[in-house]
Every structure is written in C-alpha cells, then in structure tokens.
Scaffold this motif. Structure first.
Motif, PDB file in Angstrom:
ATOM      1  N   GLY A 105       0.776  -1.280  -0.052  1.00  0.00           N
ATOM      2  CA  GLY A 105       0.145  -0.169   0.020  1.00  0.00           C
ATOM      3  C   GLY A 105       0.990   1.074  -0.022  1.00  0.00           C
ATOM      4  N   THR A 106       1.919   1.176   0.584  1.00  0.00           N
ATOM      5  CA  THR A 106       2.802   2.358   0.868  1.00  0.00           C
ATOM      6  C   THR A 106       3.303   2.620  -0.614  1.00  0.00           C
ATOM      7  OG1 THR A 106       3.489   1.977   3.150  1.00  0.00           O
ATOM      8  CG2 THR A 106       4.835   3.371   2.031  1.00  0.00           C
ATOM      9  N   ALA A 107       3.962   1.542  -1.156  1.00  0.00           N
ATOM     10  CA  ALA A 107       4.419   1.810  -2.644  1.00  0.00           C
ATOM     11  C   ALA A 107       3.487   2.635  -3.560  1.00  0.00           C
ATOM     12  CB  ALA A 107       4.730   0.553  -3.140  1.00  0.00           C
ATOM     13  N   LEU A 108       2.147   2.210  -3.461  1.00  0.00           N
ATOM     14  CA  LEU A 108       1.370   3.155  -4.193  1.00  0.00           C
ATOM     15  C   LEU A 108       1.516   4.773  -3.926  1.00  0.00           C
ATOM     16  CD1 LEU A 108      -1.110   2.930  -6.275  1.00  0.00           C
ATOM     17  CD2 LEU A 108      -2.723   2.863  -4.361  1.00  0.00           C
ATOM     18  N   PHE A 109       1.696   5.268  -2.601  1.00  0.00           N
ATOM     19  CA  PHE A 109       1.792   6.633  -2.645  1.00  0.00           C
ATOM     20  C   PHE A 109       3.304   6.961  -2.980  1.00  0.00           C
ATOM     21  CE2 PHE A 109      -1.601   6.080   0.281  1.00  0.00           C
ATOM     22  CZ  PHE A 109      -2.276   7.368   0.424  1.00  0.00           C
ATOM     23  N   GLN A 110       4.305   6.122  -2.848  1.00  0.00           N
ATOM     24  CA  GLN A 110       5.561   6.380  -3.210  1.00  0.00           C
ATOM     25  C   GLN A 110       5.543   6.653  -4.762  1.00  0.00           C
ATOM     26  OE1 GLN A 110       7.640   3.071  -1.793  1.00  0.00           O
ATOM     27  NE2 GLN A 110       7.999   4.208   0.310  1.00  0.00           N
ATOM     28  N   GLY A 127      -5.279  -6.667  -1.537  1.00  0.00           N
ATOM     29  CA  GLY A 127      -6.493  -6.139  -2.287  1.00  0.00           C
ATOM     30  C   GLY A 127      -7.015  -4.957  -1.026  1.00  0.00           C
ATOM     31  N   LEU A 128      -7.273  -5.593   0.070  1.00  0.00           N
ATOM     32  CA  LEU A 128      -7.584  -4.684   1.049  1.00  0.00           C
ATOM     33  C   LEU A 128      -6.768  -3.308   1.403  1.00  0.00           C
ATOM     34  CD1 LEU A 128      -9.393  -7.391   3.516  1.00  0.00           C
ATOM     35  CD2 LEU A 128     -10.355  -5.907   1.948  1.00  0.00           C
ATOM     36  N   LEU A 144     -12.379 -15.718   2.172  1.00  0.00           N
ATOM     37  CA  LEU A 144     -11.135 -14.905   1.960  1.00  0.00           C
ATOM     38  C   LEU A 144     -11.180 -14.741   0.490  1.00  0.00           C
ATOM     39  CD1 LEU A 144      -8.414 -16.156   4.175  1.00  0.00           C
ATOM     40  CD2 LEU A 144      -9.433 -14.162   4.427  1.00  0.00           C
ATOM     41  N   ALA A 145     -11.395 -15.549  -0.511  1.00  0.00           N
ATOM     42  CA  ALA A 145     -11.478 -15.808  -1.930  1.00  0.00           C
ATOM     43  C   ALA A 145     -12.593 -14.561  -2.521  1.00  0.00           C
ATOM     44  CB  ALA A 145     -11.892 -16.811  -2.577  1.00  0.00           C
ATOM     45  N   GLY A 146     -13.703 -14.527  -1.470  1.00  0.00           N
ATOM     46  CA  GLY A 146     -14.662 -13.633  -1.831  1.00  0.00           C
ATOM     47  C   GLY A 146     -14.334 -12.302  -1.813  1.00  0.00           C
ATOM     48  N   ALA A 147     -13.412 -12.047  -0.558  1.00  0.00           N
ATOM     49  CA  ALA A 147     -12.923 -10.681  -0.143  1.00  0.00           C
ATOM     50  C   ALA A 147     -11.904 -10.231  -1.243  1.00  0.00           C
ATOM     51  CB  ALA A 147     -12.494 -10.947   1.515  1.00  0.00           C
ATOM     52  N   LEU A 189     -12.567  -3.644  -6.818  1.00  0.00           N
ATOM     53  CA  LEU A 189     -12.660  -2.160  -6.548  1.00  0.00           C
ATOM     54  C   LEU A 189     -11.188  -1.340  -6.663  1.00  0.00           C
ATOM     55  CD1 LEU A 189     -14.808  -2.361  -3.104  1.00  0.00           C
ATOM     56  CD2 LEU A 189     -15.474  -1.669  -5.439  1.00  0.00           C
ATOM     57  N   VAL A 190     -10.328  -2.120  -6.272  1.00  0.00           N
ATOM     58  CA  VAL A 190      -8.975  -1.251  -6.569  1.00  0.00           C
ATOM     59  C   VAL A 190      -8.681  -1.310  -7.870  1.00  0.00           C
ATOM     60  CG1 VAL A 190      -6.541  -1.908  -6.392  1.00  0.00           C
ATOM     61  CG2 VAL A 190      -7.811  -2.425  -4.364  1.00  0.00           C
TER      62      VAL A 190
END
Length: 266
Positions: free
Chosen positions: A90-95, A167-168, A244-247, A254-255
């Motif tokens: 997740g942090t890499a997305l901001f970087q 994903g979350l 978990l597969a559904g999540a 969504l991502v």
C-alpha cells in the motif's frame, strides 16, 4: 513516520505489463525503510516465540482439544508477516505518485489493464513470498513436522490470504489521499488487527467486548483459515478460504476500478 523513495530506476524497454511489474518490484524491494518495516516486526515475533513463549505456554485448548502452542502460533506469525508486506504494498502506491513514477510508467505504450494487473500481481507476489518465508523460518525453528496434506492446505490458505489482504490494503491506499495520514493509519492498523483477533490466544480466552471486536476483524478469519488448514486440513479450512477468496475478488475489483480511474487522470 515518513518514508523516502529510493534512487531513480534506469530506463527499461519492454511491454507495458513488464514495465509495470519491474517498477513495482523496485518500489517494493529497493527501499530500505520498506524492507525494515516489513521484516523487523515479524523477526521479533518469531524470535520471541521460538526462544521463550512457546516453552512457557506449552499447550492451549482449541476446539476442545489440547494443541501444542507452537502449532497454534505459526498461523499468527505468518499473518504478522503478511500484514507487514501488505503495508509495504500500500505504501508503494503513494511512493509511485510522489516520485513521479506514475508519469514515467505512462511514457510506455501502457494500457490501464496492464497497469492494474501489474500492480496487483507484484503486490500479491511480494505478500505471498514474505508470508511463505515466515512459514519456512517458523517451521524450521519450531521443528514443525506436518503431513503433506496440511502443507498443501496451508500453502493454499497463504495464497488466498495474500491476495485478499493485498487487495484490502491497496483499496485503503486508494481511498486515503494524504500520505502522512495513510502512514499513521496503516502502522497503527496492522498491530491492532493482529492482536484484536485470536492470533496468539484462543478466542475463548478473550473477554466479551474483545470477542465482538474479533467477530468484525478480517484478520480473525484469515488466521482461522490458516490454523484450520494446519491443524485439521483443507476440508476444515475450506469455508474460511472461500470467504477470503470472496473478499479478494471484491477488493481486487474495487482496486482495479480505482486505479483505472486514477490512471485516466494522469
């Protein structure tokens, strides 16, 4: 806490997907701060449990049976590593945004589908690799000798959990726009999720408010999936794996939409 990006990557000539994958792996692996934050907490947990807590506690009661605490704790140690790796993803997305790497990516003949797929594949691969590394180390230190079907179930659980929580965490990174707010949130969230679930102690040992919190905590179902896989095999873990597969499918969808929307604005 602030995180800095590493040096600029050299030019790369390849397809849009390979360019995205390469940039993602560079973001996820070349930053020393990311690596330390992803590795150190799990290393501390594994060391503590391997050297003291496992001998101190001995056994716990799980589903009415006495279970060796080492086997009980292995899924939690795996999840500690998984959450740390998902934080890095997740942090890499901001970087990527702050370093201008997003604009660099779009200098290639890149489609939005390749961009989204590259980010999801690279992040999930990192989370899975780090989770399996934690499993290997704990199995070695705790001298885990499990049947082949338990290993298979555990590996399936690690794969599904890696996709779901990557994903979350990526979804959270797309929803929170301020990097400092995201950094504080994500570094507080991981230990809260881990210890507000029956990770290192049975749910029967938790108080009523803690049980309510555990019931809405996604880590509860992830740790339980791995624990059922390790202790009882694939059939017992299957309901949790399906959850978990559904999540994973929902969060990835969504991502994908969010990343594609952001890509259109570049």
């Amino acid at each position: 806490m602030t995180t800095t990006t590493g040096p600029a990557a050299p030019a790369w000539h390849g397809t849009g997907l390979t360019a995205t994958l390469r940039r993602e792996f560079l973001l996820l692996t070349r930053n020393r701060t990311n690596l330390l934050l992803a590795i150190v907490p799990t290393a501390v947990y594994i060391t503590l449990f391997a050297t003291s807590l496992t001998d101190l506690i001995g056994t716990v009661t799980y589903r009415g049976q006495q279970i060796g605490y080492a086997d009980f704790a292995v899924p939690a140690l795996m999840f500690s590593s998984l959450l740390a790796a998902a934080t890095t993803s997740g942090t890499a997305l901001f970087q990527e945004r702050m370093s201008g790497m997003s604009l660099e990516l779009w200098s290639y003949p890149l489609t939005r589908g390749q961009y989204v797929l590259g980010k999801l594949l690279a992040g999930s691969a990192l989370v899975l690799a780090q989770t399996l590394s934690a499993l290997a180390v704990t199995a070695l230190l705790f001298q885990g000798r499990w049947a082949a079907d338990r290993w298979f179930a555990l590996l399936c659980g690690a794969l599904v959990a890696a996709c779901a929580f990557n994903g979350l965490y990526l979804l959270l990174a797309t929803l929170v726009q301020d990097f400092q707010r995201f950094t504080v949130l994500i570094n507080v969230l991981a230990p809260v999720l881990l210890f507000a679930s029956p990770s290192f102690y049975p749910i029967d040992a938790m108080g009523t408010p803690q049980r309510w919190l555990a019931a809405i905590n996604p880590v509860t179902y992830g740790v339980t999936a791995l624990r059922e896989a390790l202790l009882y095999g694939f059939a017992s873990a299957l309901p949790y794996l399906l959850l978990l597969a559904g999540a994973a499918l929902v969060s990835i969808a969504l991502v994908g939409r969010s990343l594609a929307r952001q890509a259109r604005g570049l």
